[in-house]
Design a protein around this motif. Structure first.
Motif, PDB file in Angstrom:
ATOM      1  N   GLY A 120       0.821  -1.208   0.000  1.00  0.00           N
ATOM      2  CA  GLY A 120       0.000   0.000   0.000  1.00  0.00           C
ATOM      3  C   GLY A 120       0.852   1.252   0.000  1.00  0.00           C
ATOM      4  N   GLU A 121       0.171   2.371   0.221  1.00  0.00           N
ATOM      5  CA  GLU A 121       0.861   3.660   0.131  1.00  0.00           C
ATOM      6  C   GLU A 121       1.280   4.138   1.520  1.00  0.00           C
ATOM      7  N   LEU A 122       2.361   4.859   1.542  1.00  0.00           N
ATOM      8  CA  LEU A 122       2.908   5.334   2.815  1.00  0.00           C
ATOM      9  C   LEU A 122       3.500   6.718   2.592  1.00  0.00           C
ATOM     10  N   ARG A 123       3.364   7.585   3.589  1.00  0.00           N
ATOM     11  CA  ARG A 123       4.024   8.891   3.498  1.00  0.00           C
ATOM     12  C   ARG A 123       5.099   9.002   4.547  1.00  0.00           C
ATOM     13  N   ALA A 124       6.104   9.804   4.204  1.00  0.00           N
ATOM     14  CA  ALA A 124       7.232   9.946   5.129  1.00  0.00           C
ATOM     15  C   ALA A 124       7.817  11.336   5.020  1.00  0.00           C
ATOM     16  N   GLY A 125       8.400  11.795   6.105  1.00  0.00           N
ATOM     17  CA  GLY A 125       9.065  13.100   6.090  1.00  0.00           C
ATOM     18  C   GLY A 125      10.481  13.004   5.558  1.00  0.00           C
ATOM     19  N   ALA A 126      11.100  11.863   5.725  1.00  0.00           N
ATOM     20  CA  ALA A 126      12.465  11.641   5.213  1.00  0.00           C
ATOM     21  C   ALA A 126      12.587  10.183   4.797  1.00  0.00           C
ATOM     22  N   VAL A 127      13.407   9.934   3.801  1.00  0.00           N
ATOM     23  CA  VAL A 127      13.605   8.557   3.302  1.00  0.00           C
ATOM     24  C   VAL A 127      15.098   8.306   3.128  1.00  0.00           C
ATOM     25  N   VAL A 128      15.542   7.139   3.589  1.00  0.00           N
ATOM     26  CA  VAL A 128      16.933   6.732   3.373  1.00  0.00           C
ATOM     27  C   VAL A 128      16.929   5.522   2.453  1.00  0.00           C
ATOM     28  N   VAL A 129      17.504   5.676   1.281  1.00  0.00           N
ATOM     29  CA  VAL A 129      17.519   4.592   0.302  1.00  0.00           C
ATOM     30  C   VAL A 129      18.790   3.764   0.513  1.00  0.00           C
ATOM     31  N   CYS A 130      18.587   2.513   0.901  1.00  0.00           N
ATOM     32  CA  CYS A 130      19.709   1.605   1.205  1.00  0.00           C
ATOM     33  C   CYS A 130      19.524   0.324   0.416  1.00  0.00           C
ATOM     34  N   THR A 131      19.322   0.461  -0.874  1.00  0.00           N
ATOM     35  CA  THR A 131      18.932  -0.697  -1.690  1.00  0.00           C
ATOM     36  C   THR A 131      20.099  -1.397  -2.365  1.00  0.00           C
ATOM     37  N   GLY A 132      21.300  -1.155  -1.862  1.00  0.00           N
ATOM     38  CA  GLY A 132      22.400  -2.006  -2.308  1.00  0.00           C
ATOM     39  C   GLY A 132      23.519  -1.281  -3.008  1.00  0.00           C
ATOM     40  N   ALA A 133      24.708  -1.787  -2.777  1.00  0.00           N
ATOM     41  CA  ALA A 133      25.902  -1.243  -3.422  1.00  0.00           C
ATOM     42  C   ALA A 133      26.019  -1.803  -4.833  1.00  0.00           C
ATOM     43  N   TYR A 134      25.571  -3.024  -5.003  1.00  0.00           N
ATOM     44  CA  TYR A 134      25.730  -3.725  -6.279  1.00  0.00           C
ATOM     45  C   TYR A 134      24.337  -4.126  -6.728  1.00  0.00           C
ATOM     46  N   GLN A 135      23.728  -3.312  -7.602  1.00  0.00           N
ATOM     47  CA  GLN A 135      22.285  -3.424  -7.788  1.00  0.00           C
ATOM     48  C   GLN A 135      21.859  -4.226  -9.012  1.00  0.00           C
ATOM     49  N   ARG A 136      22.239  -3.772 -10.179  1.00  0.00           N
ATOM     50  CA  ARG A 136      21.741  -4.426 -11.408  1.00  0.00           C
ATOM     51  C   ARG A 136      22.911  -5.076 -12.120  1.00  0.00           C
ATOM     52  N   PRO A 137      22.882  -6.403 -12.331  1.00  0.00           N
ATOM     53  CA  PRO A 137      23.989  -7.034 -13.054  1.00  0.00           C
ATOM     54  C   PRO A 137      24.151  -6.407 -14.431  1.00  0.00           C
ATOM     55  N   HIS A 138      25.387  -6.154 -14.808  1.00  0.00           N
ATOM     56  CA  HIS A 138      25.670  -5.508 -16.085  1.00  0.00           C
ATOM     57  C   HIS A 138      26.112  -6.557 -17.106  1.00  0.00           C
ATOM     58  N   ARG A 139      25.467  -6.566 -18.257  1.00  0.00           N
ATOM     59  CA  ARG A 139      25.924  -7.434 -19.356  1.00  0.00           C
ATOM     60  C   ARG A 139      26.348  -6.535 -20.507  1.00  0.00           C
ATOM     61  N   PRO A 140      27.558  -6.713 -21.025  1.00  0.00           N
ATOM     62  CA  PRO A 140      27.936  -5.914 -22.185  1.00  0.00           C
ATOM     63  C   PRO A 140      27.028  -6.258 -23.372  1.00  0.00           C
ATOM     64  N   GLU A 141      26.936  -5.331 -24.329  1.00  0.00           N
ATOM     65  CA  GLU A 141      25.996  -5.511 -25.449  1.00  0.00           C
ATOM     66  C   GLU A 141      26.220  -6.813 -26.204  1.00  0.00           C
ATOM     67  N   VAL A 142      27.484  -7.251 -26.282  1.00  0.00           N
ATOM     68  CA  VAL A 142      27.773  -8.469 -27.054  1.00  0.00           C
ATOM     69  C   VAL A 142      27.040  -9.693 -26.515  1.00  0.00           C
ATOM     70  N   ALA A 143      26.559  -9.609 -25.287  1.00  0.00           N
ATOM     71  CA  ALA A 143      25.866 -10.761 -24.681  1.00  0.00           C
ATOM     72  C   ALA A 143      24.638 -11.142 -25.484  1.00  0.00           C
ATOM     73  N   ALA A 144      24.044 -10.155 -26.161  1.00  0.00           N
ATOM     74  CA  ALA A 144      22.808 -10.419 -26.906  1.00  0.00           C
ATOM     75  C   ALA A 144      23.042 -11.356 -28.088  1.00  0.00           C
ATOM     76  N   GLY A 145      24.310 -11.540 -28.497  1.00  0.00           N
ATOM     77  CA  GLY A 145      24.592 -12.329 -29.696  1.00  0.00           C
ATOM     78  C   GLY A 145      24.683 -13.833 -29.482  1.00  0.00           C
ATOM     79  N   PHE A 146      24.559 -14.312 -28.246  1.00  0.00           N
ATOM     80  CA  PHE A 146      24.729 -15.759 -28.021  1.00  0.00           C
ATOM     81  C   PHE A 146      23.601 -16.555 -28.659  1.00  0.00           C
ATOM     82  N   PRO A 147      23.907 -17.762 -29.157  1.00  0.00           N
ATOM     83  CA  PRO A 147      22.849 -18.575 -29.774  1.00  0.00           C
ATOM     84  C   PRO A 147      21.721 -18.836 -28.773  1.00  0.00           C
ATOM     85  N   HIS A 148      20.472 -18.806 -29.259  1.00  0.00           N
ATOM     86  CA  HIS A 148      19.327 -18.908 -28.345  1.00  0.00           C
ATOM     87  C   HIS A 148      19.321 -20.203 -27.554  1.00  0.00           C
TER      88      HIS A 148
END
Ligand SMILES: Cc1cc2nc3c(=O)[nH]c(=O)nc-3n(C[C@H](O)[C@H](O)[C@H](O)COP(=O)(O)OP(=O)(O)OC[C@H]3O[C@@H](n4cnc5c(N)ncnc54)[C@H](O)[C@@H]3O)c2cc1C
Length: 416
Positions: A120-148
């Motif tokens: 649900g919805e929540l309101r806050a006066g202050a927010v601390v975002v602590c969602t990780g140092a290492y968030q989204r795995p990075h794949r270089p563009e060449v990754a898209a070329g692998f056989p299906h």
């Protein structure tokens, strides 16, 4: 709202950063809630089965919970790290709501913040975002070329050698994770090919003491972002070592000696053929140059403290004659271990980020949005901002800033 109470301060994420901030807010008497989309320590739970802490056990020293075990220079397995965080949360009654994900963080209708959450919805006066140092795995563009028909996964999906289909394995990315997974797969009898990038390395225990313990005696972990050669250097790999099996050296030369086939950067995939740059020697040379930098740092700074620096001999010559092409027909899987990128902007709906997607802060306080804070971000204040023994310093600063902000502005704390 149902299940999630309103709160003057909301901390998002219950990893070490969120918990450390919660500890400091509790100590200052600031009412808050910690929203965690999964469970306490989720990022550690998601690592592969044999993972052991890479920094020594003494680094499990969050605010108010200094390491008290009997093996400070050992390396506990994954589940023990999770238990440490769970005990930590319980030790001060951290107000964590597990299973509550924040889908968007927006301006509140009358100031402050509106959080749309899975509960649900929540309101806050202050927010601390602590969602990780290492968030989204990075794949270089060449990754898209692998056989299906070929399985292509990120390190996040890797569990153990037995869980992979049979065949040779291509690991793309030679940071800590790529090296550790390559070692494990090789030991399990797989033929492993590692496409290498650039990473610093040092021996695990020069002079009989852990390298992280040595470096802690220097300014290495206190390096600020401004001292890096470029903003992009923030995405650079961490020091190559491993904590598995009691901890040991693990880098280009050890992997090559055990029989892992080292390659240059993956440059493209055409049909069943993968192509690699002839730059392996340059990547190793980059790592060797960082070895020399750190040897110099230790040699210059330790004696000023009356400590004799450990001996770090010149690395032996490296012979590189890597294949430039592989036939993927005999490969069962490619595992991408090519680092991470920040992943805030799809849900934090404020212009609070730089061109790379990192939050722009002054000691954790957004320079753009009053009341918005961050903690646990790699290099937020220093190199150590994202690690177990460094995040506490930032958490204390952030919590004090919130307490000050609240006493000055008395923001709305009303419930949705
Ligand atoms: C493979 C690997 C090995 C590492 N080894 C070490 C090591 O040996 N020593 C060391 O000190 N550091 C190590 N680190 C670095 C760092 O300590 C960890 O990444 C650590 O998990 C960071 O803690 P954190 O609290 O900042 O983030 P995380 O542990 O990632 O916690 C963030 C939490 O936020 C939650 N979350 C995310 N988005 C939302 C949302 N929208 N709503 C609600 N909840 C959300 C997640 O579920 C998660 O629980 C390692 C990192 C990696 C990737």
């Amino acid at each position: 709202m149902v299940g999630v109470p309103s709160s003057p301060v909301v901390v998002v994420g219950a990893g070490q950063a969120g918990l450390a901030v919660s500890y400091e807010l509790t100590a200052l008497g600031v009412e808050h809630v910690v929203l965690e989309r999964a469970r306490v320590g989720q990022a550690w739970r998601g690592l592969w089965d044999s993972f052991c802490l890479v920094t020594p056990n003494w680094t499990m020293s969050l605010p108010g919970a200094a390491y008290s075990g009997h093996d400070p220079e050992g390396f506990v397995p994954r589940d023990e790290i999770v238990r440490y965080l769970q005990r930590y949360a319980s030790s001060f009654g951290a107000p964590v709501r597990e299973g509550v994900g924040v889908d968007s963080l927006e301006p509140g209708p009358s100031g402050g913040f509106r959080l749309r959450t899975s509960a649900g919805e929540l309101r806050a006066g202050a927010v601390v975002v602590c969602t990780g140092a290492y968030q989204r795995p990075h794949r270089p563009e060449v990754a898209a070329g692998f056989p299906h028909e070929m399985l292509v996964i990120d390190a996040e999906a890797y569990r153990s050698p037995a869980a992979l289909p049979p065949g040779k394995v291509l690991v793309v990315g030679s940071g800590q994770t790529g090296c550790q997974i390559s070692e494990e797969l090789h030991e399990s009898g797989r033929e492993v090919f590692l496409a290498c990038g650039r990473a610093p390395w040092l021996p695990r225990r020069p002079g009989g003491r852990d390298i992280v313990t040595w470096l802690k005696e220097t300014t290495f972990f206190d390096t600020p972002l401004s001292a890096l050669p470029s903003p992009a250097a923030r995405l650079g790999a961490n020091l190559l070592v491993t904590g598995r099996g009691g901890g040991h050296d693990l880098h280009y030369r050890t992997l090559q000696a055990m029989g892992v086939c080292l390659l240059g950067h993956l440059t493209g995939v055409e049909g069943q053929r993968a192509h690699f740059a002839g730059d392996l020697a340059e990547s190793v040379a980059f790592g060797d140059a960082r070895y020399a930098d750190m040897r110099k740092l230790l040699g210059e700074q330790l004696p000023t403290k009356g400590v004799v620096a450990p001996e770090l001999p010149d690395p032996p010559p490296f012979h590189a004659d890597p294949p430039l092409e592989l036939d993927l027909n005999s490969f069962g899987v490619a595992i991408f271990t090519s680092g991470f990128r920040p992943d805030y902007t799809h849900w934090v709906r404020f212009p609070a980020f730089d061109a790379m997607g990192f939050p722009v802060t002054d000691n954790g306080a957004s320079t753009v949005v009053p009341g918005l804070y961050f903690c646990g971000v790699h290099f937020m204040r220093k190199r150590k901002s994202s690690v177990l023994f460094g995040v506490g310093e930032d958490a204390a600063i952030v919590a004090r800033s919130i307490a000050r902000h609240r006493s000055q502005h008395h923001p709305a704390t009303s419930s949705a």
